[in-house]
Design a protein around this motif. Structure first.
Motif, PDB file in Angstrom:
ATOM      1  N   VAL A 106      92.679  30.614  52.980  1.00 48.47           N
ATOM      2  CA  VAL A 106      92.915  29.502  53.906  1.00 48.47           C
ATOM      3  C   VAL A 106      94.412  29.235  54.110  1.00 48.47           C
ATOM      4  N   GLU A 107      94.782  28.805  55.345  1.00 54.67           N
ATOM      5  CA  GLU A 107      96.195  28.540  55.691  1.00 54.67           C
ATOM      6  C   GLU A 107      96.627  27.201  55.096  1.00 54.67           C
ATOM      7  N   ASN A 108      96.825  27.203  53.793  1.00 51.90           N
ATOM      8  CA  ASN A 108      97.212  25.972  53.111  1.00 51.90           C
ATOM      9  C   ASN A 108      98.238  26.341  52.034  1.00 51.90           C
ATOM     10  N   LEU A 109      99.412  25.750  52.129  1.00 49.56           N
ATOM     11  CA  LEU A 109     100.524  26.146  51.254  1.00 49.56           C
ATOM     12  C   LEU A 109     100.176  25.984  49.775  1.00 49.56           C
ATOM     13  N   GLU A 110      99.607  24.839  49.405  1.00 47.19           N
ATOM     14  CA  GLU A 110      99.327  24.597  47.982  1.00 47.19           C
ATOM     15  C   GLU A 110      98.282  25.571  47.448  1.00 47.19           C
ATOM     16  N   ALA A 111      97.259  25.869  48.267  1.00 47.02           N
ATOM     17  CA  ALA A 111      96.221  26.820  47.846  1.00 47.02           C
ATOM     18  C   ALA A 111      96.839  28.199  47.591  1.00 47.02           C
ATOM     19  N   LYS A 112      97.745  28.596  48.471  1.00 40.97           N
ATOM     20  CA  LYS A 112      98.386  29.913  48.325  1.00 40.97           C
ATOM     21  C   LYS A 112      99.303  29.938  47.096  1.00 40.97           C
ATOM     22  N   THR A 166      99.098  28.145  44.383  1.00 35.87           N
ATOM     23  CA  THR A 166      98.261  28.135  43.173  1.00 35.87           C
ATOM     24  C   THR A 166      97.750  29.543  42.878  1.00 35.87           C
ATOM     25  N   LEU A 167      97.273  30.222  43.931  1.00 37.35           N
ATOM     26  CA  LEU A 167      96.759  31.593  43.781  1.00 37.35           C
ATOM     27  C   LEU A 167      97.862  32.538  43.278  1.00 37.35           C
ATOM     28  N   PHE A 168      99.048  32.457  43.877  1.00 41.09           N
ATOM     29  CA  PHE A 168     100.146  33.363  43.497  1.00 41.09           C
ATOM     30  C   PHE A 168     100.581  33.136  42.054  1.00 41.09           C
ATOM     31  N   LEU A 204      97.954  34.847  40.025  1.00 41.35           N
ATOM     32  CA  LEU A 204      98.033  36.309  40.152  1.00 41.35           C
ATOM     33  C   LEU A 204      99.159  36.871  39.293  1.00 41.35           C
ATOM     34  N   GLU A 205     100.252  36.127  39.237  1.00 38.79           N
ATOM     35  CA  GLU A 205     101.423  36.588  38.488  1.00 38.79           C
ATOM     36  C   GLU A 205     101.104  36.815  37.012  1.00 38.79           C
ATOM     37  N   THR A 206     100.149  36.032  36.482  1.00 40.50           N
ATOM     38  CA  THR A 206      99.790  36.176  35.061  1.00 40.50           C
ATOM     39  C   THR A 206      98.826  37.342  34.838  1.00 40.50           C
ATOM     40  N   VAL A 207      98.263  37.866  35.925  1.00 38.36           N
ATOM     41  CA  VAL A 207      97.233  38.904  35.829  1.00 38.36           C
ATOM     42  C   VAL A 207      97.793  40.308  36.043  1.00 38.36           C
ATOM     43  N   VAL A 208      98.601  40.467  37.106  1.00 45.88           N
ATOM     44  CA  VAL A 208      99.033  41.811  37.527  1.00 45.88           C
ATOM     45  C   VAL A 208     100.258  42.294  36.752  1.00 45.88           C
ATOM     46  N   GLY A 209     100.524  43.591  36.842  1.00 44.55           N
ATOM     47  CA  GLY A 209     101.700  44.183  36.201  1.00 44.55           C
ATOM     48  C   GLY A 209     102.962  43.761  36.925  1.00 44.55           C
ATOM     49  N   GLU A 210     104.112  43.958  36.263  1.00 44.28           N
ATOM     50  CA  GLU A 210     105.381  43.473  36.841  1.00 44.28           C
ATOM     51  C   GLU A 210     105.835  44.281  38.056  1.00 44.28           C
ATOM     52  N   ARG A 211     105.254  45.483  38.280  1.00 45.47           N
ATOM     53  CA  ARG A 211     105.624  46.288  39.438  1.00 45.47           C
ATOM     54  C   ARG A 211     104.640  46.084  40.596  1.00 45.47           C
ATOM     55  N   CYS A 212     103.761  45.098  40.474  1.00 45.46           N
ATOM     56  CA  CYS A 212     102.777  44.836  41.540  1.00 45.46           C
ATOM     57  C   CYS A 212     103.363  43.881  42.580  1.00 45.46           C
ATOM     58  N   LEU A 213     103.230  44.249  43.836  1.00 45.70           N
ATOM     59  CA  LEU A 213     103.699  43.393  44.926  1.00 45.70           C
ATOM     60  C   LEU A 213     102.649  42.323  45.242  1.00 45.70           C
ATOM     61  N   ALA A 224     108.629  29.637  50.662  1.00 48.31           N
ATOM     62  CA  ALA A 224     107.955  28.483  50.036  1.00 48.31           C
ATOM     63  C   ALA A 224     106.801  28.939  49.139  1.00 48.31           C
ATOM     64  N   ILE A 225     106.078  29.982  49.563  1.00 46.14           N
ATOM     65  CA  ILE A 225     104.977  30.505  48.735  1.00 46.14           C
ATOM     66  C   ILE A 225     105.568  31.150  47.473  1.00 46.14           C
ATOM     67  N   ALA A 226     106.642  31.949  47.674  1.00 45.85           N
ATOM     68  CA  ALA A 226     107.267  32.679  46.558  1.00 45.85           C
ATOM     69  C   ALA A 226     107.878  31.749  45.522  1.00 45.85           C
ATOM     70  N   ALA A 227     108.264  30.549  45.944  1.00 44.01           N
ATOM     71  CA  ALA A 227     108.910  29.596  45.027  1.00 44.01           C
ATOM     72  C   ALA A 227     107.993  29.200  43.871  1.00 44.01           C
ATOM     73  N   ALA A 228     106.687  29.423  44.026  1.00 42.20           N
ATOM     74  CA  ALA A 228     105.738  29.099  42.956  1.00 42.20           C
ATOM     75  C   ALA A 228     105.777  30.147  41.838  1.00 42.20           C
TER      76      ALA A 228
END
Length: 520
Positions: free
Chosen positions: A96-102, A104-106, A109-118, A130-134
């Protein structure tokens, strides 16, 4: 910030709506392993069934051979939890096009994927920065904006956030090409390229309608048949639906701090509130019966030609074209310095309204009609005629008969600075020039994004070149002078290149020389 090399073979997709499915399809067809995740587990199964059906249909039509279809489906697996995306080299978010939802997801995701994952977002209107700032590592976050339907819309915007590693964008560009798409690169600015450039057609079409110049159907006919676009602004709005496009118009307007070029229209606000959102609702700017657009019949053109025609000398090329049409129709041409008492007076202004054009030459406004000559009169599939508020019905009908005498349909509109086609096309070109001026994208990528993403016959910069940058500049300056509305102020990119006789696609010469001299 250290630059990485990103190798992408397995991709995760979060969100299995139309966009997620479309991206999954082109990725699997390109030989990538795809993991689908959605908070609703039934949605993942439904998406896989849908894609199985899609691949089967493609195979049946001979667009994909059977083994390739089977292999593409086998590359696709459902993920029950986000943890199952740990093996991915890239995760694309299509929720969904919602900044907070995105955000939260990112974060998750950061805790799940490897450090070389985009980690990339398919957002159409939110800031990548703004999304990346999370995230604790914003360098691996970028934008990857596809268009619906993904398999058919062969363009994708690669967006660099302020902290994105350029190598991340490079990897996404290469991946897009591998998936058969054309990538364009943009800075993180509201609307990126396509939704930014798309403001011209829709907001100016609404502005013309809002001034009572012409009806929705008349504006669409002019933009299609005179200006050569595939769809007019109102057909386009009915297709995308106002519940999608009106919020985008408001969002871009506010994100650019009420920039007058992007001012939305109360017309769409009222129609959205009333549920007349477009084709999917059965009614928008048009009514739809069994999915078919209902269009009123065109009025039959009058046939009583004027006794004679006097054509203004202010526009030499237009004068020759109008005289040729008059002679072909068997109408006498008044060659006097001032029009005879029984002559129909024709003017061909650029950017001015018929009233201003008449007063500038001290002509009798009661007998004045204006013809739009931005597109060649002899090649047009439609012509646009404009009256002053004082033009008599007799003069209007005589002008209509004259310009329709060779069978080309004529739309007669009320007085307007820049008719319909001139002002909409000039606005499209001007906004494209401003995207280049702001260095949001290269001239080449702006034109590529618009032709592929919006289906325009040419990109805004190439369109400006084809019609003449000086002509577009004159139209804008004249509209601006008459209305005093900063919306029409010419972009410096347009003004400078028009004055220097350069192509609108021309970057700064010094930059070009520098890039040629740079070590490879």
């Amino acid at each position: 910030m250290t630059s990485h090399h990103f190798n992408i073979e397995t991709i995760g997709i979060v969100g299995t709506g139309a966009m997620g499915r479309g991206i999954a399809q082109i990725a699997a067809q390109a030989g990538l392993a795809v993991r689908l995740y959605d908070t609703n587990p039934h949605a993942v199964a439904a998406a896989r069934d849908y894609l199985a059906d899609t691949f089967a249909k493609l195979a049946a039509k001979g667009k994909l051979d059977e083994p390739a279809a089977k292999a593409a489906l086998e590359r696709m697996t459902g993920a029950h939890t986000l943890d199952e995306l740990a093996v991915c080299d890239l995760v694309i978010e299509a929720i969904v096009e919602n900044l907070e939802a995105k955000r939260t997801l990112f974060r998750e995701l950061e805790t799940v994927v490897g450090e070389r994952c985009l980690l990339v977002s398919n957002t159409s209107s939110l800031s990548i920065t703004a999304i990346a700032a999370a995230c604790s590592d914003p360098s691996r976050v970028a934008g990857y904006h596809f268009f619906n339907p993904v398999p058919l819309m062969k363009v994708v915007e690669v967006i660099d956030g302020l902290r994105s590693d350029p190598a991340a964008g490079d990897a996404l560009m290469a991946l897009a090409r591998r998936m058969g798409h054309t990538p364009v690169r943009a800075k993180d600015m509201p609307g990126f390229i396509v939704n930014h450039a798309g403001r011209g057609m829709n907001t100016e079409g609404l502005r013309v309608a809002g001034e009572g110049v012409a009806s929705f159907v008349e504006i669409d006919r002019i933009m299609r048949e005179q200006a050569g676009f595939r769809l007019g602004p109102f057909e386009l709005l009915d297709l995308t639906a106002l519940d999608v496009s009106h919020p985008v118009m408001e969002s871009i307007y506010h994100q650019f701090y009420e920039e007058p070029r992007f001012t939305p229209s109360p017309i769409t606000g009222v129609r959205l509130a009333g549920g007349l959102v477009g084709r999917k609702a059965g009614e928008g700017f048009y009514r739809y019966v069994d999915g078919k657009q209902q269009v009123p019949d065109e009025l039959v053109a009058p046939t009583a030609l004027p006794a004679r025609v006097w054509m203004s000398r202010s526009n030499a090329a237009a004068r020759d074209a109008v005289i040729a049409l008059a002679l072909k129709a068997g109408v006498a041409v008044d060659e006097g310095d001032t029009p005879a008492a029984d002559a129909l007076i024709v003017v061909a202004p650029l950017g001015l309204d018929a009233t201003t054009a008449a007063l500038d030459e001290q002509l009798d406004a009661c007998r004045v009609v204006a013809i739009d000559t931005l597109f060649p009169l002899d090649a047009a599939k439609r012509r646009t005629l404009m009256t002053t508020p004082a033009t008599t019905r007799e003069a209007r009908d005589a002008g209509h008969a004259l310009f329709a005498a060779d069978g080309v349909p004529v739309t007669v509109i009320r007085d307007s600075t820049g008719f319909v086609a001139q002002r909409i096309v000039a606005t499209i070109v001007n906004i494209g020039c401003d995207i280049a001026q702001k260095q949001i994208a290269t001239p080449r990528d702006i034109d590529l994004a618009v032709t592929l993403g919006l289906g325009y016959p040419r990109g805004p910069l190439a369109l400006g070149d084809a019609l003449g940058a000086r002509t577009i500049l004159t139209i804008l300056r004249n509209i601006h002078a008459v209305l005093g509305d900063p919306r029409y102020r010419p972009s410096p990119w347009l003004a400078r290149r028009a004055q220097l006789g350069l192509s609108l696609t021309q970057a700064e010469a010094a930059d070009i020389n520098a890039s040629n001299e740079a070590p490879q």
